[in-house]
Design a protein around this motif. Structure first.
Motif, mmCIF file in Angstrom:
data_model
loop_
_atom_site.group_PDB
_atom_site.id
_atom_site.type_symbol
_atom_site.label_atom_id
_atom_site.label_comp_id
_atom_site.label_asym_id
_atom_site.label_seq_id
_atom_site.Cartn_x
_atom_site.Cartn_y
_atom_site.Cartn_z
ATOM 1 N N THR A 111 24.302 -27.197 -35.735
ATOM 2 C CA THR A 111 23.105 -28.047 -35.731
ATOM 3 C C THR A 111 22.432 -28.118 -34.360
ATOM 4 O O THR A 111 23.090 -27.948 -33.323
ATOM 5 C CB THR A 111 23.483 -29.499 -36.117
ATOM 6 O OG1 THR A 111 24.221 -30.088 -35.023
ATOM 7 C CG2 THR A 111 24.318 -29.556 -37.380
ATOM 8 N N PHE A 116 21.143 -30.978 -33.548
ATOM 9 C CA PHE A 116 21.424 -32.367 -33.165
ATOM 10 C C PHE A 116 22.584 -32.423 -32.159
ATOM 11 O O PHE A 116 22.621 -33.275 -31.265
ATOM 12 C CB PHE A 116 21.774 -33.175 -34.422
ATOM 13 C CG PHE A 116 21.787 -34.672 -34.246
ATOM 14 C CD1 PHE A 116 20.732 -35.454 -34.678
ATOM 15 C CD2 PHE A 116 22.882 -35.309 -33.659
ATOM 16 C CE1 PHE A 116 20.753 -36.841 -34.532
ATOM 17 C CE2 PHE A 116 22.907 -36.692 -33.495
ATOM 18 C CZ PHE A 116 21.847 -37.453 -33.942
ATOM 19 N N PRO A 128 18.967 -28.430 -38.555
ATOM 20 C CA PRO A 128 18.740 -29.611 -37.702
ATOM 21 C C PRO A 128 19.966 -30.530 -37.565
ATOM 22 O O PRO A 128 20.339 -30.890 -36.449
ATOM 23 C CB PRO A 128 17.571 -30.331 -38.385
ATOM 24 C CG PRO A 128 16.850 -29.269 -39.146
ATOM 25 C CD PRO A 128 17.918 -28.312 -39.603
ATOM 26 N N GLY A 129 20.553 -30.936 -38.686
ATOM 27 C CA GLY A 129 21.632 -31.930 -38.565
ATOM 28 C C GLY A 129 22.745 -31.718 -39.572
ATOM 29 O O GLY A 129 22.689 -30.819 -40.424
ATOM 30 N N VAL A 130 23.765 -32.579 -39.478
ATOM 31 C CA VAL A 130 24.977 -32.400 -40.284
ATOM 32 C C VAL A 130 24.726 -32.429 -41.795
ATOM 33 O O VAL A 130 25.427 -31.769 -42.557
ATOM 34 C CB VAL A 130 26.075 -33.435 -39.936
ATOM 35 C CG1 VAL A 130 26.710 -33.130 -38.585
ATOM 36 C CG2 VAL A 130 25.565 -34.860 -39.989
ATOM 37 N N LYS A 131 23.717 -33.208 -42.220
ATOM 38 C CA LYS A 131 23.488 -33.281 -43.670
ATOM 39 C C LYS A 131 22.892 -31.984 -44.221
ATOM 40 O O LYS A 131 22.851 -31.771 -45.428
ATOM 41 C CB LYS A 131 22.581 -34.465 -44.001
ATOM 42 C CG LYS A 131 23.330 -35.798 -43.913
ATOM 43 C CD LYS A 131 22.654 -36.904 -44.687
ATOM 44 C CE LYS A 131 21.369 -37.326 -44.031
ATOM 45 N NZ LYS A 131 20.755 -38.470 -44.738
ATOM 46 N N ASP A 132 22.445 -31.115 -43.318
ATOM 47 C CA ASP A 132 21.915 -29.812 -43.749
ATOM 48 C C ASP A 132 23.023 -28.756 -43.827
ATOM 49 O O ASP A 132 22.778 -27.627 -44.263
ATOM 50 C CB ASP A 132 20.825 -29.349 -42.767
ATOM 51 C CG ASP A 132 19.795 -30.456 -42.520
ATOM 52 O OD1 ASP A 132 19.319 -31.024 -43.516
ATOM 53 O OD2 ASP A 132 19.518 -30.763 -41.350
ATOM 54 N N MET A 150 27.789 -32.717 -34.685
ATOM 55 C CA MET A 150 28.103 -33.849 -33.817
ATOM 56 C C MET A 150 27.418 -35.115 -34.338
ATOM 57 O O MET A 150 26.228 -35.336 -34.066
ATOM 58 C CB MET A 150 27.649 -33.549 -32.380
ATOM 59 C CG MET A 150 28.115 -34.603 -31.387
ATOM 60 S SD MET A 150 27.730 -34.185 -29.679
ATOM 61 C CE MET A 150 29.057 -33.056 -29.277
ATOM 62 N N PRO A 151 28.147 -35.923 -35.105
ATOM 63 C CA PRO A 151 27.581 -37.206 -35.520
ATOM 64 C C PRO A 151 27.369 -38.123 -34.314
ATOM 65 O O PRO A 151 28.218 -38.192 -33.420
ATOM 66 C CB PRO A 151 28.649 -37.776 -36.457
ATOM 67 C CG PRO A 151 29.476 -36.592 -36.883
ATOM 68 C CD PRO A 151 29.449 -35.661 -35.714
ATOM 69 N N GLY A 152 26.251 -38.808 -34.326
ATOM 70 C CA GLY A 152 25.935 -39.731 -33.235
ATOM 71 C C GLY A 152 26.751 -41.014 -33.327
ATOM 72 O O GLY A 152 27.569 -41.178 -34.234
ATOM 73 N N LYS A 175 24.143 -45.571 -38.695
ATOM 74 C CA LYS A 175 23.480 -44.640 -39.622
ATOM 75 C C LYS A 175 23.967 -43.208 -39.400
ATOM 76 O O LYS A 175 23.993 -42.401 -40.328
ATOM 77 C CB LYS A 175 21.955 -44.730 -39.497
ATOM 78 C CG LYS A 175 21.386 -44.354 -38.157
ATOM 79 C CD LYS A 175 19.892 -44.593 -38.111
ATOM 80 C CE LYS A 175 19.388 -44.354 -36.709
ATOM 81 N NZ LYS A 175 17.996 -44.716 -36.523
ATOM 82 N N CYS A 199 25.673 -40.740 -42.147
ATOM 83 C CA CYS A 199 25.259 -39.331 -42.315
ATOM 84 C C CYS A 199 26.464 -38.411 -42.286
ATOM 85 O O CYS A 199 26.562 -37.474 -43.081
ATOM 86 C CB CYS A 199 24.340 -38.899 -41.168
ATOM 87 S SG CYS A 199 22.622 -39.278 -41.451
HETATM 88 C C1 LIG Z 1 20.618 -40.551 -38.597
HETATM 89 C C2 LIG Z 1 21.031 -39.129 -38.409
HETATM 90 N N1 LIG Z 1 22.137 -38.917 -37.678
HETATM 91 C C3 LIG Z 1 22.576 -37.646 -37.489
HETATM 92 C C4 LIG Z 1 23.744 -37.393 -36.745
HETATM 93 O O1 LIG Z 1 24.410 -38.290 -36.232
HETATM 94 N N2 LIG Z 1 24.109 -36.094 -36.567
HETATM 95 C C5 LIG Z 1 23.416 -35.054 -37.110
HETATM 96 O O2 LIG Z 1 23.819 -33.895 -36.925
HETATM 97 N N3 LIG Z 1 22.307 -35.279 -37.852
HETATM 98 C C6 LIG Z 1 21.866 -36.524 -38.042
HETATM 99 N N4 LIG Z 1 20.742 -36.758 -38.772
HETATM 100 C C7 LIG Z 1 19.987 -35.615 -39.283
HETATM 101 C C8 LIG Z 1 20.417 -35.212 -40.698
HETATM 102 O O3 LIG Z 1 21.736 -34.693 -40.671
HETATM 103 C C9 LIG Z 1 19.488 -34.126 -41.299
HETATM 104 O O4 LIG Z 1 19.313 -33.081 -40.379
HETATM 105 C C10 LIG Z 1 18.118 -34.674 -41.637
HETATM 106 O O5 LIG Z 1 18.270 -35.781 -42.482
HETATM 107 C C11 LIG Z 1 17.240 -33.611 -42.311
HETATM 108 O O6 LIG Z 1 17.803 -33.161 -43.518
HETATM 109 C C12 LIG Z 1 20.317 -38.050 -38.959
HETATM 110 C C13 LIG Z 1 19.077 -38.314 -39.757
#
Ligand SMILES: Cc1nc2c(=O)[nH]c(=O)nc-2n(C[C@H](O)[C@H](O)[C@H](O)CO)c1C
Length: 152
Positions: free
Chosen positions: A8, A10, A38-42, A64-66, A70, A74
């Protein structure tokens, strides 16, 4: 062996770079296919695409979760997605997450991220090439990125 790597933007450290370096040091017949999102949910759908469309035998999903509530939510959703993707494809997806609040000091956080990525890459090599080596570590309290807990 085809190995999928998804990571990611992020994340605050290039864990995929460290994992790929470690994989290449330990195996010669592998092809690496990397996708950055972009982020972990992808990560779950990306891992599934790497398996189903890029024919990967195994995938590493690095993120890397923040530190915020929230972000934790995620991360949990992403984890659940990664487990579902494994069940849907019958392939392993190694989740390599480093939570940003595991270390306060950025230098220590970077060290943790690098070590965890490298040690999970070593796990992948054992799982795919040296099953007996992995079995030898059963019950040994292994930890990735930090000191091993050790056996009881
Ligand atoms: C709140 C949030 N926190 C994180 C995070 O801690 N780490 C991470 O990698 N991504 C985060 N994201 C982004 C989502 O994972 C995802 O990229 C978006 O919702 C777009 O699908 C979001 C939206």
């Amino acid at each position: 062996m085809r190995i999928g790597i998804c990571d990611t933007t992020f994340a605050r450290f290039d864990m995929a770079g460290a994992a790929i370096d470690e994989l290449k040091k330990n195996a010669y017949d592998l092809k690496i296919i990397r996708q950055t999102v972009p982020g972990v949910k992808d990560l779950p759908v990306t891992a599934k695409i790497l398996i189903e469309e890029e024919n990967c035998d195994i995938v590493m999903a690095l993120g890397m979760p923040g530190p915020m509530k929230k972000d934790k939510m995620c991360a949990h959703e992403a984890s659940t997605g990664l487990i579902n993707a494994q069940l849907m494809t019958n392939k392993h997806i190694l989740e390599v997450f480093v939570h940003e609040d595991e270390e306060d000091n950025p230098v220590e956080l970077a060290k943790l991220a690098e070590n965890r990525a490298r040690e999970h890459a070593q796990n992948l090599i054992k799982m795919m090439y040296h099953r007996k080596a992995m079995r030898k570590e059963a019950g040994m309290g292994m930890r990735e990125g930090k000191e091993n807990a050790g056996p009881l």
